[in-house]
Design a protein around this motif. Structure first.
Motif, mmCIF file in Angstrom:
data_model
loop_
_atom_site.group_PDB
_atom_site.id
_atom_site.type_symbol
_atom_site.label_atom_id
_atom_site.label_comp_id
_atom_site.label_asym_id
_atom_site.label_seq_id
_atom_site.Cartn_x
_atom_site.Cartn_y
_atom_site.Cartn_z
ATOM 1 N N GLY A 8 0.823 -1.222 0.000
ATOM 2 C CA GLY A 8 0.000 0.000 0.000
ATOM 3 C C GLY A 8 0.847 1.257 0.000
ATOM 4 O O GLY A 8 0.502 2.260 0.613
ATOM 5 N N GLN A 36 9.019 2.464 4.646
ATOM 6 C CA GLN A 36 8.209 2.606 3.425
ATOM 7 C C GLN A 36 8.697 3.850 2.671
ATOM 8 O O GLN A 36 8.753 4.954 3.259
ATOM 9 C CB GLN A 36 6.728 2.767 3.795
ATOM 10 C CG GLN A 36 5.831 2.782 2.572
ATOM 11 C CD GLN A 36 4.471 3.421 2.830
ATOM 12 O OE1 GLN A 36 4.391 4.622 3.022
ATOM 13 N NE2 GLN A 36 3.431 2.615 2.834
ATOM 14 N N PRO A 286 13.160 1.215 -3.783
ATOM 15 C CA PRO A 286 13.358 -0.052 -4.510
ATOM 16 C C PRO A 286 13.881 0.157 -5.927
ATOM 17 O O PRO A 286 13.438 1.065 -6.632
ATOM 18 C CB PRO A 286 11.939 -0.631 -4.558
ATOM 19 C CG PRO A 286 11.023 0.554 -4.519
ATOM 20 C CD PRO A 286 11.740 1.650 -3.788
ATOM 21 N N THR A 314 7.038 10.723 -8.890
ATOM 22 C CA THR A 314 6.643 11.270 -10.188
ATOM 23 C C THR A 314 5.831 10.241 -10.988
ATOM 24 O O THR A 314 4.775 10.556 -11.539
ATOM 25 C CB THR A 314 7.915 11.643 -11.008
ATOM 26 O OG1 THR A 314 8.733 12.486 -10.212
ATOM 27 C CG2 THR A 314 7.562 12.310 -12.319
HETATM 28 C C1 LIG Z 1 13.764 10.279 0.959
HETATM 29 C C2 LIG Z 1 13.123 9.987 -0.366
HETATM 30 C C3 LIG Z 1 13.035 10.995 -1.328
HETATM 31 C C4 LIG Z 1 12.445 10.735 -2.578
HETATM 32 N N1 LIG Z 1 12.374 11.756 -3.492
HETATM 33 C C5 LIG Z 1 11.731 11.544 -4.673
HETATM 34 C C6 LIG Z 1 11.610 12.610 -5.628
HETATM 35 O O1 LIG Z 1 12.128 13.715 -5.440
HETATM 36 N N2 LIG Z 1 10.905 12.393 -6.775
HETATM 37 C C7 LIG Z 1 10.349 11.170 -7.045
HETATM 38 O O2 LIG Z 1 9.705 11.027 -8.100
HETATM 39 N N3 LIG Z 1 10.482 10.122 -6.181
HETATM 40 C C8 LIG Z 1 11.172 10.283 -5.009
HETATM 41 N N4 LIG Z 1 11.347 9.239 -4.128
HETATM 42 C C9 LIG Z 1 10.968 7.854 -4.563
HETATM 43 C C10 LIG Z 1 9.547 7.438 -4.245
HETATM 44 O O3 LIG Z 1 9.175 7.883 -2.978
HETATM 45 C C11 LIG Z 1 9.468 5.893 -4.331
HETATM 46 O O4 LIG Z 1 9.931 5.443 -5.582
HETATM 47 C C12 LIG Z 1 8.021 5.398 -4.165
HETATM 48 O O5 LIG Z 1 7.433 5.970 -3.026
HETATM 49 C C13 LIG Z 1 8.025 3.858 -4.064
HETATM 50 O O6 LIG Z 1 6.707 3.431 -3.794
HETATM 51 P P1 LIG Z 1 6.367 1.880 -3.653
HETATM 52 O O7 LIG Z 1 4.905 1.809 -3.463
HETATM 53 O O8 LIG Z 1 7.002 1.120 -4.759
HETATM 54 O O9 LIG Z 1 7.144 1.398 -2.327
HETATM 55 P P2 LIG Z 1 6.829 1.734 -0.810
HETATM 56 O O10 LIG Z 1 6.336 3.110 -0.658
HETATM 57 O O11 LIG Z 1 8.050 1.360 -0.034
HETATM 58 O O12 LIG Z 1 5.615 0.772 -0.427
HETATM 59 C C14 LIG Z 1 5.736 -0.627 -0.349
HETATM 60 C C15 LIG Z 1 4.706 -1.122 0.668
HETATM 61 O O13 LIG Z 1 4.520 -2.528 0.531
HETATM 62 C C16 LIG Z 1 4.278 -3.071 1.823
HETATM 63 N N5 LIG Z 1 4.514 -4.521 1.805
HETATM 64 C C17 LIG Z 1 5.646 -5.168 1.433
HETATM 65 N N6 LIG Z 1 5.467 -6.503 1.495
HETATM 66 C C18 LIG Z 1 4.184 -6.715 1.936
HETATM 67 C C19 LIG Z 1 3.405 -7.889 2.199
HETATM 68 N N7 LIG Z 1 3.900 -9.121 2.003
HETATM 69 N N8 LIG Z 1 2.126 -7.736 2.635
HETATM 70 C C20 LIG Z 1 1.607 -6.495 2.809
HETATM 71 N N9 LIG Z 1 2.314 -5.336 2.566
HETATM 72 C C21 LIG Z 1 3.576 -5.459 2.128
HETATM 73 C C22 LIG Z 1 5.265 -2.304 2.683
HETATM 74 O O14 LIG Z 1 4.935 -2.409 4.048
HETATM 75 C C23 LIG Z 1 5.115 -0.878 2.109
HETATM 76 O O15 LIG Z 1 4.094 -0.190 2.796
HETATM 77 C C24 LIG Z 1 11.937 9.445 -2.876
HETATM 78 C C25 LIG Z 1 12.007 8.434 -1.895
HETATM 79 C C26 LIG Z 1 12.604 8.696 -0.660
HETATM 80 C C27 LIG Z 1 12.691 7.597 0.371
#
Ligand SMILES: Cc1cc2nc3c(=O)[nH]c(=O)nc-3n(C[C@H](O)[C@H](O)[C@H](O)COP(=O)(O)OP(=O)(O)OC[C@H]3O[C@@H](n4cnc5c(N)ncnc54)[C@H](O)[C@@H]3O)c2cc1C
Length: 346
Positions: A8, A36, A286, A314
């Protein structure tokens, strides 16, 4: 069709939101792991400045940036919440010796793409007006199409929009016990699944600070020298980031090394006596080996979206719309087959 989304964060909820809007039944499982990426992130939506040459990546992030304004409008109506997205422009600072070349490069991108907005060199007075506390020792330009957004606020609005359209949310780890169609968007925890591609992660730390004598209500995001950027959150609260550390560890305690590095970056751009450091944030970003997101089927009943990396804030909303359209058999704007495999190692 019932979809089960595992994860999520912004990637999973963006898909869920667009799927429920197309009339699907969707359940999202999220265990809200510490680290996260979405929760920790505050960042830039301004992909046109990058010098990265990968065309698939560039197509993805520029189409994503184009989608942002209409997506935000629709989401704020659906959720009745502010997403915190601000289309306030991006101030870009450069070293003197590359400034002219860089102005040409970025202005050229604006010719073909109206989303970039106006690209203008800022006089010292203009810079001081836009961001009074920011150093004026570097030449600056503004890219008016740039925006900034805080992951956790955008995520809260998306979750509200998802629930409003009938989505089901479970705050728990997913146990494979049904035969529904599954979409894995598990971020750095993608390592736990046995399918390819392999997911690795980087630890990114950001530093929160306040400006003691803030006089403007809204500052543009600042793309400073190298990878450093400064985002305005609310009132006089800002963040400067980030560190990029490859690691296998899921430890999310801030480190002294990162604090010292970000503190030294902070004092390059603000006078020491004008800022107050308030806290550190840590997120796990990731990646795939290609540094491109993976978006595709891994078997007939399982779809994966992962490896959103440094541009997931983005790209996630647009990817969410594209994946929902693909699963509904509707045309997509992007050729998603570009993202459904990992290049073989040469
Ligand atoms: C400090 C920082 C600055 C950033 N700056 C930028 C920026 O300037 N511009 C930009 O475009 N992007 C930026 N990013 C990148 C962006 O935030 C991430 O690429 C994006 O939020 C990734 O989202 P996600 O949903 O893939 O992963 P996450 O947000 O990590 O979500 C994954 C989720 O899956 C859940 N999960 C995992 N396994 C299970 C399971 N088996 N059962 C249930 N739940 C599970 C986890 O608990 C977590 O909540 C930045 C990131 C960070 C950390």
């Amino acid at each position: 069709m019932h979809y089960t989304i595992i994860g999520g964060g912004l990637a999973g909820v963006s898909i869920g939101y667009h799927l429920v809007k197309l009339g699907s039944q969707v359940t999202i499982y999220d265990r809200n792991d510490e680290g996260q990426a979405t929760f920790a992130s505050a960042g830039i939506v301004c992909p046109w400045i990058s010098q990265r040459r990968n065309k698939k990546w560039y197509r993805l992030v520029t189409k994503s940036a184009s989608y942002y304004p209409s997506f935000i409008k629709e989401l704020e109506t659906d959720s009745q919440l502010s997403t915190g997205y601000k289309n306030s422009g991006a101030i870009c600072l450069f070293k003197e010796n590359i400034f002219d070349k860089t102005v040409k490069r970025i202005s050229h991108k604006a010719i073909d793409n109206p989303d970039v907005g106006k690209v203008r060199i800022l006089s010292t007075d203009e810079l001081n007006q836009l961001h009074p506390a920011l150093t004026d020792q570097y030449p600056a330009l503004i890219v008016e199409g740039g925006g900034q957004v805080r992951g956790k606020k955008l995520l809260a609005a998306l979750k509200a929009g998802f629930l409003e359209h009938g989505g089901v949310w479970k705050n728990e780890s997913y146990k494979e016990d049904d035969d529904s169609f599954k979409i894995y968007a598990t971020g750095a925890w993608g390592k736990e699944q046995s399918y390819k591609p392999e997911i690795s992660h980087q630890r990114a730390e950001i530093m929160y600070f306040r400006l003691k004598n803030q006089t403007v209500e809204q500052s543009p995001v600042v793309m400073a020298l190298g990878p450093t950027y400064i985002v305005h959150l609310e009132d006089n609260e800002y963040v400067i980031g980030t560190t990029h550390i490859d690691t296998d560890s899921f430890d999310c305690q801030p480190t002294k090394e990162s604090y010292d590095y970000l503190e030294s970056e902070l004092y390059k751009y603000f006078k020491k006596d004008e800022v107050e450091i308030t806290q550190m944030g840590v997120g796990l970003k990731p990646y795939t080996r290609d540094y491109l997101p993976f978006i595709g089927y891994v078997d007939d009943n399982t779809f994966v979206v992962n490896g959103m990396g440094s541009t997931g804030l983005t790209a996630s909303p647009f990817v969410g719309r594209e994946v929902a359209n693909l699963l509904h058999g509707k045309p997509t704007d992007l050729d998603l087959s570009d993202y459904s495999y990992i290049e073989s190692e040469t």
